[in-house]
Design a protein around this motif. Sequence first.
Motif, PDB file in Angstrom:
ATOM      1  N   GLY A 253       0.691   6.507   5.323  1.00  0.00           N
ATOM      2  CA  GLY A 253       1.406   6.873   4.092  1.00  0.00           C
ATOM      3  C   GLY A 253       0.890   6.134   2.868  1.00  0.00           C
ATOM      4  O   GLY A 253       1.477   6.233   1.784  1.00  0.00           O
ATOM      5  N   ARG A 254      -0.187   5.370   3.003  1.00  0.00           N
ATOM      6  CA  ARG A 254      -0.785   4.697   1.846  1.00  0.00           C
ATOM      7  C   ARG A 254      -2.255   4.394   2.145  1.00  0.00           C
ATOM      8  O   ARG A 254      -2.676   4.347   3.303  1.00  0.00           O
ATOM      9  CB  ARG A 254      -0.029   3.424   1.481  1.00  0.00           C
ATOM     10  CG  ARG A 254      -0.054   2.354   2.559  1.00  0.00           C
ATOM     11  CD  ARG A 254       0.834   1.167   2.203  1.00  0.00           C
ATOM     12  NE  ARG A 254       0.216   0.335   1.161  1.00  0.00           N
ATOM     13  CZ  ARG A 254       0.837  -0.693   0.586  1.00  0.00           C
ATOM     14  NH1 ARG A 254       2.075  -1.010   0.938  1.00  0.00           N
ATOM     15  NH2 ARG A 254       0.233  -1.414  -0.343  1.00  0.00           N
ATOM     16  N   LEU A 255      -3.007   4.173   1.083  1.00  0.00           N
ATOM     17  CA  LEU A 255      -4.425   3.817   1.217  1.00  0.00           C
ATOM     18  C   LEU A 255      -4.785   2.911   0.051  1.00  0.00           C
ATOM     19  O   LEU A 255      -4.742   3.331  -1.105  1.00  0.00           O
ATOM     20  CB  LEU A 255      -5.297   5.085   1.207  1.00  0.00           C
ATOM     21  CG  LEU A 255      -6.810   4.859   1.142  1.00  0.00           C
ATOM     22  CD1 LEU A 255      -7.293   3.986   2.285  1.00  0.00           C
ATOM     23  CD2 LEU A 255      -7.545   6.202   1.171  1.00  0.00           C
TER      24      LEU A 255
ATOM     25  N   LEU B 180     -12.223  11.605  -2.626  1.00  0.00           N
ATOM     26  CA  LEU B 180     -10.908  11.893  -2.037  1.00  0.00           C
ATOM     27  C   LEU B 180      -9.990  10.675  -2.111  1.00  0.00           C
ATOM     28  O   LEU B 180      -8.799  10.799  -2.430  1.00  0.00           O
ATOM     29  CB  LEU B 180     -11.095  12.327  -0.583  1.00  0.00           C
ATOM     30  CG  LEU B 180     -11.891  13.635  -0.421  1.00  0.00           C
ATOM     31  CD1 LEU B 180     -12.435  13.765   0.993  1.00  0.00           C
ATOM     32  CD2 LEU B 180     -11.017  14.835  -0.777  1.00  0.00           C
ATOM     33  N   ALA B 181     -10.532   9.491  -1.823  1.00  0.00           N
ATOM     34  CA  ALA B 181      -9.697   8.279  -1.880  1.00  0.00           C
ATOM     35  C   ALA B 181      -9.287   7.985  -3.319  1.00  0.00           C
ATOM     36  O   ALA B 181      -8.137   7.603  -3.578  1.00  0.00           O
ATOM     37  CB  ALA B 181     -10.463   7.089  -1.292  1.00  0.00           C
ATOM     38  N   ALA B 182     -10.211   8.176  -4.263  1.00  0.00           N
ATOM     39  CA  ALA B 182      -9.886   7.888  -5.665  1.00  0.00           C
ATOM     40  C   ALA B 182      -8.767   8.794  -6.162  1.00  0.00           C
ATOM     41  O   ALA B 182      -7.887   8.345  -6.912  1.00  0.00           O
ATOM     42  CB  ALA B 182     -11.134   8.050  -6.534  1.00  0.00           C
TER      43      ALA B 182
ATOM     44  N   ALA C 131      -1.483   6.816  -6.924  1.00  0.00           N
ATOM     45  CA  ALA C 131      -0.665   5.739  -6.356  1.00  0.00           C
ATOM     46  C   ALA C 131      -0.630   4.502  -7.246  1.00  0.00           C
ATOM     47  O   ALA C 131       0.106   3.562  -6.971  1.00  0.00           O
ATOM     48  CB  ALA C 131      -1.189   5.378  -4.969  1.00  0.00           C
ATOM     49  N   GLY C 132      -1.492   4.470  -8.283  1.00  0.00           N
ATOM     50  CA  GLY C 132      -1.457   3.333  -9.203  1.00  0.00           C
ATOM     51  C   GLY C 132      -2.568   2.323  -9.019  1.00  0.00           C
ATOM     52  O   GLY C 132      -2.580   1.287  -9.690  1.00  0.00           O
ATOM     53  N   GLY C 133      -3.511   2.584  -8.098  1.00  0.00           N
ATOM     54  CA  GLY C 133      -4.664   1.686  -7.998  1.00  0.00           C
ATOM     55  C   GLY C 133      -5.200   1.569  -6.592  1.00  0.00           C
ATOM     56  O   GLY C 133      -4.630   2.120  -5.643  1.00  0.00           O
TER      57      GLY C 133
ATOM     58  N   GLU D 250     -15.946   4.723 -14.675  1.00  0.00           N
ATOM     59  CA  GLU D 250     -15.015   5.845 -14.858  1.00  0.00           C
ATOM     60  C   GLU D 250     -13.603   5.539 -14.364  1.00  0.00           C
ATOM     61  O   GLU D 250     -12.625   5.939 -14.987  1.00  0.00           O
ATOM     62  CB  GLU D 250     -15.565   7.063 -14.107  1.00  0.00           C
ATOM     63  CG  GLU D 250     -14.662   8.280 -14.184  1.00  0.00           C
ATOM     64  CD  GLU D 250     -15.273   9.485 -13.465  1.00  0.00           C
ATOM     65  OE1 GLU D 250     -16.514   9.622 -13.449  1.00  0.00           O
ATOM     66  OE2 GLU D 250     -14.482  10.283 -12.927  1.00  0.00           O
ATOM     67  N   LEU D 251     -13.506   4.807 -13.251  1.00  0.00           N
ATOM     68  CA  LEU D 251     -12.210   4.707 -12.567  1.00  0.00           C
ATOM     69  C   LEU D 251     -11.437   3.436 -12.882  1.00  0.00           C
ATOM     70  O   LEU D 251     -10.258   3.331 -12.567  1.00  0.00           O
ATOM     71  CB  LEU D 251     -12.420   4.820 -11.049  1.00  0.00           C
ATOM     72  CG  LEU D 251     -12.940   6.192 -10.585  1.00  0.00           C
ATOM     73  CD1 LEU D 251     -13.346   6.152  -9.126  1.00  0.00           C
ATOM     74  CD2 LEU D 251     -11.863   7.264 -10.792  1.00  0.00           C
ATOM     75  N   ARG D 252     -12.084   2.462 -13.528  1.00  0.00           N
ATOM     76  CA  ARG D 252     -11.370   1.185 -13.697  1.00  0.00           C
ATOM     77  C   ARG D 252     -10.153   1.306 -14.602  1.00  0.00           C
ATOM     78  O   ARG D 252      -9.180   0.589 -14.428  1.00  0.00           O
ATOM     79  CB  ARG D 252     -12.301   0.082 -14.181  1.00  0.00           C
ATOM     80  CG  ARG D 252     -12.924   0.283 -15.541  1.00  0.00           C
ATOM     81  CD  ARG D 252     -13.752  -0.937 -15.874  1.00  0.00           C
ATOM     82  NE  ARG D 252     -14.667  -0.705 -16.960  1.00  0.00           N
ATOM     83  CZ  ARG D 252     -15.417  -1.652 -17.496  1.00  0.00           C
ATOM     84  NH1 ARG D 252     -15.364  -2.878 -17.043  1.00  0.00           N
ATOM     85  NH2 ARG D 252     -16.222  -1.375 -18.483  1.00  0.00           N
ATOM     86  N   GLU D 253     -10.198   2.243 -15.563  1.00  0.00           N
ATOM     87  CA  GLU D 253      -9.017   2.404 -16.437  1.00  0.00           C
ATOM     88  C   GLU D 253      -7.812   2.920 -15.650  1.00  0.00           C
ATOM     89  O   GLU D 253      -6.672   2.763 -16.080  1.00  0.00           O
ATOM     90  CB  GLU D 253      -9.323   3.337 -17.617  1.00  0.00           C
ATOM     91  CG  GLU D 253     -10.454   2.860 -18.538  1.00  0.00           C
ATOM     92  CD  GLU D 253     -10.292   1.431 -19.039  1.00  0.00           C
ATOM     93  OE1 GLU D 253      -9.141   0.988 -19.212  1.00  0.00           O
ATOM     94  OE2 GLU D 253     -11.319   0.749 -19.227  1.00  0.00           O
ATOM     95  N   GLY D 254      -8.076   3.539 -14.508  1.00  0.00           N
ATOM     96  CA  GLY D 254      -6.990   3.994 -13.642  1.00  0.00           C
ATOM     97  C   GLY D 254      -6.660   2.982 -12.554  1.00  0.00           C
ATOM     98  O   GLY D 254      -5.994   3.321 -11.574  1.00  0.00           O
ATOM     99  N   ALA D 255      -7.139   1.746 -12.735  1.00  0.00           N
ATOM    100  CA  ALA D 255      -6.875   0.638 -11.789  1.00  0.00           C
ATOM    101  C   ALA D 255      -7.515   0.862 -10.422  1.00  0.00           C
ATOM    102  O   ALA D 255      -7.112   0.264  -9.430  1.00  0.00           O
ATOM    103  CB  ALA D 255      -5.377   0.362 -11.648  1.00  0.00           C
TER     104      ALA D 255
END
Length: 242
Positions: A82-84, A125-127, A133-135, A173-178
Amino acid sequence: MSAPGKPVAVVTGAGRGIGQAIAVELARGGYRLCLAARTREQLEETRAASGLAPVDSLIVLLDLAEAPAPAALIETALAHYGRLDVLINNAGWAPPRRALVKISEAEQDRMLAVNLRAPIALTRLAAAHMLKAGGGAIINVASTAGLRSPAMESIYAAAKAGLIAFSRSCFSELREGAVRVSVVIPGLVDTGLIPPNKHLDRALMLKPAAVAHAVHQILTAPPGACPAEIVIEPARNPERSR
Ligand SMILES: NC(=O)c1ccc[n+]([C@@H]2O[C@H](COP(=O)([O-])OP(=O)(O)OC[C@H]3O[C@@H](n4cnc5c(N)ncnc54)[C@H](OP(=O)(O)O)[C@@H]3O)[C@@H](O)[C@H]2O)c1
Protein backbone atom coordinates in the motif's frame (compact mmCIF):
# COMPACT_ATOMS: atom_id res chain seq x y z
CA MET A 1 -1.59 -6.67 2.76
CA SER A 2 1.37 -6.07 5.10
CA ALA A 3 0.91 -3.70 8.07
CA PRO A 4 1.31 0.02 7.24
CA GLY A 5 4.04 2.01 8.94
CA LYS A 6 7.62 1.28 8.02
CA PRO A 7 8.81 2.59 4.64
CA VAL A 8 8.97 0.26 1.66
CA ALA A 9 11.78 -0.20 -0.86
CA VAL A 10 11.67 -2.12 -4.15
CA VAL A 11 15.09 -3.55 -5.09
CA THR A 12 15.60 -5.09 -8.54
CA GLY A 13 18.33 -7.67 -9.00
CA ALA A 14 18.19 -8.33 -5.25
CA GLY A 15 19.24 -12.00 -5.38
CA ARG A 16 23.01 -11.63 -5.33
CA GLY A 17 25.93 -9.23 -5.70
CA ILE A 18 25.25 -5.52 -5.31
CA GLY A 19 21.46 -5.86 -5.10
CA GLN A 20 21.70 -8.31 -2.20
CA ALA A 21 24.06 -5.96 -0.32
CA ILE A 22 21.69 -3.02 -0.90
CA ALA A 23 18.68 -5.03 0.30
CA VAL A 24 20.46 -6.06 3.51
CA GLU A 25 21.54 -2.45 4.09
CA LEU A 26 17.97 -1.20 3.60
CA ALA A 27 16.56 -3.83 5.98
CA ARG A 28 19.11 -2.66 8.58
CA GLY A 29 17.83 0.88 7.99
CA GLY A 30 14.26 -0.09 8.83
CA TYR A 31 12.79 -0.63 5.35
CA ARG A 32 10.37 -3.35 4.35
CA LEU A 33 11.43 -4.84 1.03
CA CYS A 34 10.14 -5.99 -2.31
CA LEU A 35 12.88 -8.22 -3.77
CA ALA A 36 12.78 -8.77 -7.54
CA ALA A 37 14.77 -10.99 -9.94
CA ARG A 38 14.32 -14.28 -11.82
CA THR A 39 15.87 -16.80 -9.39
CA ARG A 40 13.76 -17.68 -6.36
CA GLU A 41 16.49 -19.45 -4.35
CA GLN A 42 18.75 -16.39 -4.50
CA LEU A 43 15.94 -14.06 -3.42
CA GLU A 44 15.20 -16.46 -0.54
CA GLU A 45 18.88 -16.12 0.46
CA THR A 46 18.57 -12.34 0.44
CA ARG A 47 15.38 -12.58 2.48
CA ALA A 48 17.20 -14.72 5.06
CA ALA A 49 20.19 -12.33 5.12
CA SER A 50 17.83 -9.37 5.65
CA GLY A 51 16.39 -10.91 8.81
CA LEU A 52 12.91 -9.76 7.75
CA ALA A 53 9.75 -11.85 8.06
CA PRO A 54 8.31 -13.03 4.70
CA VAL A 55 5.41 -10.56 4.98
CA ASP A 56 7.96 -7.72 5.11
CA SER A 57 10.24 -9.11 2.37
CA LEU A 58 8.00 -9.81 -0.60
CA ILE A 59 9.60 -11.84 -3.39
CA VAL A 60 8.59 -11.04 -6.98
CA LEU A 61 9.90 -13.28 -9.75
CA LEU A 62 10.11 -11.61 -13.13
CA ASP A 63 12.29 -11.08 -16.17
CA LEU A 64 12.83 -7.34 -16.54
CA ALA A 65 13.70 -7.85 -20.21
CA GLU A 66 9.98 -8.45 -20.78
CA ALA A 67 7.98 -5.29 -21.46
CA PRO A 68 5.10 -5.93 -18.99
CA ALA A 69 7.47 -6.70 -16.06
CA PRO A 70 8.00 -3.14 -14.69
CA ALA A 71 4.26 -2.45 -14.36
CA ALA A 72 3.69 -5.87 -12.80
CA LEU A 73 6.43 -5.20 -10.23
CA ILE A 74 5.16 -1.78 -9.13
CA GLU A 75 1.54 -3.02 -9.01
CA THR A 76 2.51 -6.07 -6.95
CA ALA A 77 4.52 -4.00 -4.45
CA LEU A 78 1.71 -1.47 -4.03
CA ALA A 79 -0.94 -4.19 -3.70
CA HIS A 80 1.07 -5.88 -0.93
CA TYR A 81 2.29 -2.87 1.05
CA GLY A 82 0.00 0.00 0.00
CA ARG A 83 3.02 2.33 -0.22
CA LEU A 84 6.30 2.76 -2.08
CA ASP A 85 9.03 5.00 -0.68
CA VAL A 86 12.22 3.90 -2.43
CA LEU A 87 12.99 2.28 -5.78
CA ILE A 88 16.46 0.85 -6.40
CA ASN A 89 17.01 0.13 -10.10
CA ASN A 90 19.93 -2.26 -9.65
CA ALA A 91 19.28 -5.23 -11.98
CA GLY A 92 21.70 -5.24 -14.86
CA TRP A 93 23.20 -7.64 -17.32
CA ALA A 94 26.00 -7.88 -19.86
CA PRO A 95 27.59 -10.86 -21.61
CA PRO A 96 31.37 -11.23 -21.20
CA ARG A 97 33.26 -8.43 -23.03
CA ARG A 98 33.08 -9.06 -26.75
CA ALA A 99 33.46 -7.24 -30.07
CA LEU A 100 30.32 -5.43 -31.24
CA VAL A 101 30.05 -7.59 -34.37
CA LYS A 102 30.04 -10.77 -32.25
CA ILE A 103 26.98 -9.65 -30.26
CA SER A 104 23.70 -11.21 -31.38
CA GLU A 105 20.55 -9.15 -31.86
CA ALA A 106 18.94 -11.01 -28.94
CA GLU A 107 21.86 -10.09 -26.64
CA GLN A 108 21.75 -6.48 -27.88
CA ASP A 109 18.03 -6.23 -27.14
CA ARG A 110 18.35 -7.88 -23.71
CA MET A 111 21.17 -5.52 -22.69
CA LEU A 112 19.15 -2.47 -23.67
CA ALA A 113 15.97 -3.80 -22.05
CA VAL A 114 17.44 -4.83 -18.69
CA ASN A 115 19.92 -1.96 -18.27
CA LEU A 116 17.90 0.92 -19.71
CA ARG A 117 14.29 0.30 -20.73
CA ALA A 118 13.27 -1.42 -17.49
CA PRO A 119 14.77 1.22 -15.13
CA ILE A 120 13.18 3.97 -17.22
CA ALA A 121 9.77 2.28 -17.07
CA LEU A 122 10.11 1.53 -13.34
CA THR A 123 11.12 5.14 -12.64
CA ARG A 124 8.17 6.47 -14.65
CA LEU A 125 5.68 4.24 -12.81
CA ALA A 126 7.18 4.71 -9.33
CA ALA A 127 7.47 8.48 -9.80
CA ALA A 128 3.80 8.74 -10.72
CA HIS A 129 2.92 7.07 -7.42
CA MET A 130 5.50 9.01 -5.36
CA LEU A 131 4.40 12.40 -6.71
CA LYS A 132 0.84 11.66 -5.61
CA ALA A 133 2.00 10.28 -2.25
CA GLY A 134 4.10 13.36 -1.48
CA GLY A 135 7.63 12.12 -2.19
CA GLY A 136 10.12 9.29 -2.46
CA ALA A 137 13.58 8.34 -3.63
CA ILE A 138 14.73 6.55 -6.78
CA ILE A 139 18.32 5.33 -7.08
CA ASN A 140 19.67 4.01 -10.37
CA VAL A 141 22.78 1.84 -10.44
CA ALA A 142 24.79 2.74 -13.55
CA SER A 143 28.49 2.02 -14.20
CA THR A 144 31.70 3.86 -14.98
CA ALA A 145 31.41 2.09 -18.37
CA GLY A 146 28.71 4.71 -19.02
CA LEU A 147 31.22 7.49 -18.39
CA ARG A 148 34.24 5.99 -20.19
CA SER A 149 32.77 3.88 -23.00
CA PRO A 150 35.46 1.17 -22.99
CA ALA A 151 36.09 -0.97 -26.08
CA MET A 152 34.25 -4.33 -26.16
CA GLU A 153 31.44 -2.96 -23.97
CA SER A 154 29.72 -0.68 -26.48
CA ILE A 155 26.08 -1.62 -25.92
CA TYR A 156 26.38 -1.98 -22.13
CA ALA A 157 28.20 1.39 -22.05
CA ALA A 158 25.51 2.99 -24.22
CA ALA A 159 22.77 1.68 -21.91
CA LYS A 160 24.56 2.88 -18.77
CA ALA A 161 25.35 6.29 -20.33
CA GLY A 162 21.66 6.54 -21.17
CA LEU A 163 20.75 5.66 -17.58
CA ILE A 164 23.08 8.38 -16.27
CA ALA A 165 21.57 10.99 -18.62
CA PHE A 166 18.06 9.83 -17.73
CA SER A 167 18.82 10.06 -13.99
CA ARG A 168 20.20 13.60 -14.29
CA SER A 169 17.14 14.77 -16.20
CA CYS A 170 14.76 13.09 -13.73
CA PHE A 171 16.62 14.65 -10.79
CA SER A 172 15.97 18.13 -12.22
CA GLU A 173 12.39 17.38 -13.19
CA LEU A 174 11.12 15.53 -10.13
CA ARG A 175 12.80 17.22 -7.18
CA GLU A 176 10.15 19.96 -6.97
CA GLY A 177 7.67 17.15 -6.34
CA ALA A 178 9.86 15.81 -3.50
CA VAL A 179 10.90 12.80 -5.58
CA ARG A 180 14.70 12.55 -5.38
CA VAL A 181 16.39 10.73 -8.25
CA SER A 182 20.05 9.78 -7.81
CA VAL A 183 22.53 7.71 -9.77
CA VAL A 184 25.32 5.58 -8.28
CA ILE A 185 28.16 4.96 -10.71
CA PRO A 186 30.50 2.16 -9.54
CA GLY A 187 33.76 1.02 -11.06
CA LEU A 188 34.69 -2.68 -10.94
CA VAL A 189 32.82 -4.61 -8.23
CA ASP A 190 33.68 -8.20 -7.27
CA THR A 191 30.49 -10.03 -8.27
CA GLY A 192 29.50 -12.84 -10.62
CA LEU A 193 28.84 -10.26 -13.35
CA ILE A 194 32.60 -10.00 -13.89
CA PRO A 195 33.92 -13.39 -15.05
CA PRO A 196 37.32 -14.68 -13.87
CA ASN A 197 40.04 -12.81 -15.76
CA LYS A 198 43.79 -13.09 -15.23
CA HIS A 199 44.15 -9.37 -15.98
CA LEU A 200 42.06 -8.42 -12.94
CA ASP A 201 43.15 -8.42 -9.30
CA ARG A 202 39.83 -9.24 -7.65
CA ALA A 203 41.11 -8.33 -4.20
CA LEU A 204 41.36 -4.72 -5.38
CA MET A 205 37.83 -4.58 -6.83
CA LEU A 206 35.06 -2.85 -4.87
CA LYS A 207 32.94 -5.01 -2.59
CA PRO A 208 29.14 -4.92 -3.09
CA ALA A 209 28.87 -3.36 0.39
CA ALA A 210 30.66 -0.24 -0.94
CA VAL A 211 27.79 0.38 -3.35
CA ALA A 212 25.25 -0.32 -0.60
CA HIS A 213 27.07 2.27 1.51
CA ALA A 214 26.54 4.87 -1.24
CA VAL A 215 22.82 4.05 -1.26
CA HIS A 216 22.77 4.51 2.52
CA GLN A 217 24.51 7.89 2.15
CA ILE A 218 21.88 9.03 -0.35
CA LEU A 219 18.94 7.93 1.78
CA THR A 220 20.33 9.43 4.99
CA ALA A 221 21.47 12.76 3.53
CA PRO A 222 20.73 15.80 5.69
CA PRO A 223 17.34 17.47 5.12
CA GLY A 224 17.43 19.74 2.11
CA ALA A 225 20.36 17.89 0.48
CA CYS A 226 20.32 15.23 -2.23
CA PRO A 227 23.50 13.43 -3.36
CA ALA A 228 22.37 13.31 -7.00
CA GLU A 229 25.36 11.41 -8.31
CA ILE A 230 27.98 9.25 -6.58
CA VAL A 231 30.93 7.79 -8.50
CA ILE A 232 32.74 5.06 -6.51
CA GLU A 233 36.08 3.79 -7.76
CA PRO A 234 38.29 1.07 -6.28
CA ALA A 235 40.97 2.81 -4.21
CA ARG A 236 43.65 1.01 -6.29
CA ASN A 237 43.35 -0.04 -9.94
CA PRO A 238 42.37 -3.75 -10.18
CA GLU A 239 43.39 -3.92 -13.87
CA ARG A 240 46.84 -5.47 -14.30
CA SER A 241 48.91 -4.21 -17.20
CA ARG A 242 48.80 -6.61 -20.18
N1 LIG B 1 30.00 -5.87 -10.96
C1 LIG B 1 30.50 -4.73 -11.44
O1 LIG B 1 31.72 -4.58 -11.66
C2 LIG B 1 29.57 -3.57 -11.70
C3 LIG B 1 30.17 -2.31 -11.92
C4 LIG B 1 29.35 -1.21 -12.16
C5 LIG B 1 27.98 -1.36 -12.20
N2 LIG B 1 27.42 -2.60 -12.02
C6 LIG B 1 25.96 -2.69 -12.07
O2 LIG B 1 25.48 -3.08 -10.81
C7 LIG B 1 24.24 -3.77 -10.95
C8 LIG B 1 24.31 -5.09 -10.20
O3 LIG B 1 25.35 -5.87 -10.78
P1 LIG B 1 26.07 -7.08 -10.04
O4 LIG B 1 27.51 -6.93 -10.30
O5 LIG B 1 25.57 -7.22 -8.64
O6 LIG B 1 25.54 -8.30 -10.96
P2 LIG B 1 25.07 -9.79 -10.60
O7 LIG B 1 25.84 -10.31 -9.44
O8 LIG B 1 25.10 -10.52 -11.89
O9 LIG B 1 23.54 -9.58 -10.12
C9 LIG B 1 22.59 -9.10 -11.03
C10 LIG B 1 21.21 -9.18 -10.42
O10 LIG B 1 20.27 -8.71 -11.41
C11 LIG B 1 19.30 -9.72 -11.66
N3 LIG B 1 18.90 -9.71 -13.06
C12 LIG B 1 19.71 -9.86 -14.15
N4 LIG B 1 18.96 -9.88 -15.26
C13 LIG B 1 17.67 -9.76 -14.87
C14 LIG B 1 16.43 -9.75 -15.56
N5 LIG B 1 16.36 -9.88 -16.90
N6 LIG B 1 15.30 -9.60 -14.85
C15 LIG B 1 15.33 -9.50 -13.51
N7 LIG B 1 16.47 -9.51 -12.79
C16 LIG B 1 17.63 -9.65 -13.47
C17 LIG B 1 20.00 -11.03 -11.28
O11 LIG B 1 19.08 -12.02 -10.89
P3 LIG B 1 18.54 -13.20 -11.87
O12 LIG B 1 19.68 -13.63 -12.74
O13 LIG B 1 18.07 -14.25 -10.90
O14 LIG B 1 17.40 -12.59 -12.62
C18 LIG B 1 20.80 -10.59 -10.06
O15 LIG B 1 20.00 -10.60 -8.89
C19 LIG B 1 24.03 -3.93 -12.46
O16 LIG B 1 23.17 -2.90 -12.93
C20 LIG B 1 25.42 -3.74 -13.03
O17 LIG B 1 25.38 -3.27 -14.36
C21 LIG B 1 28.19 -3.71 -11.74
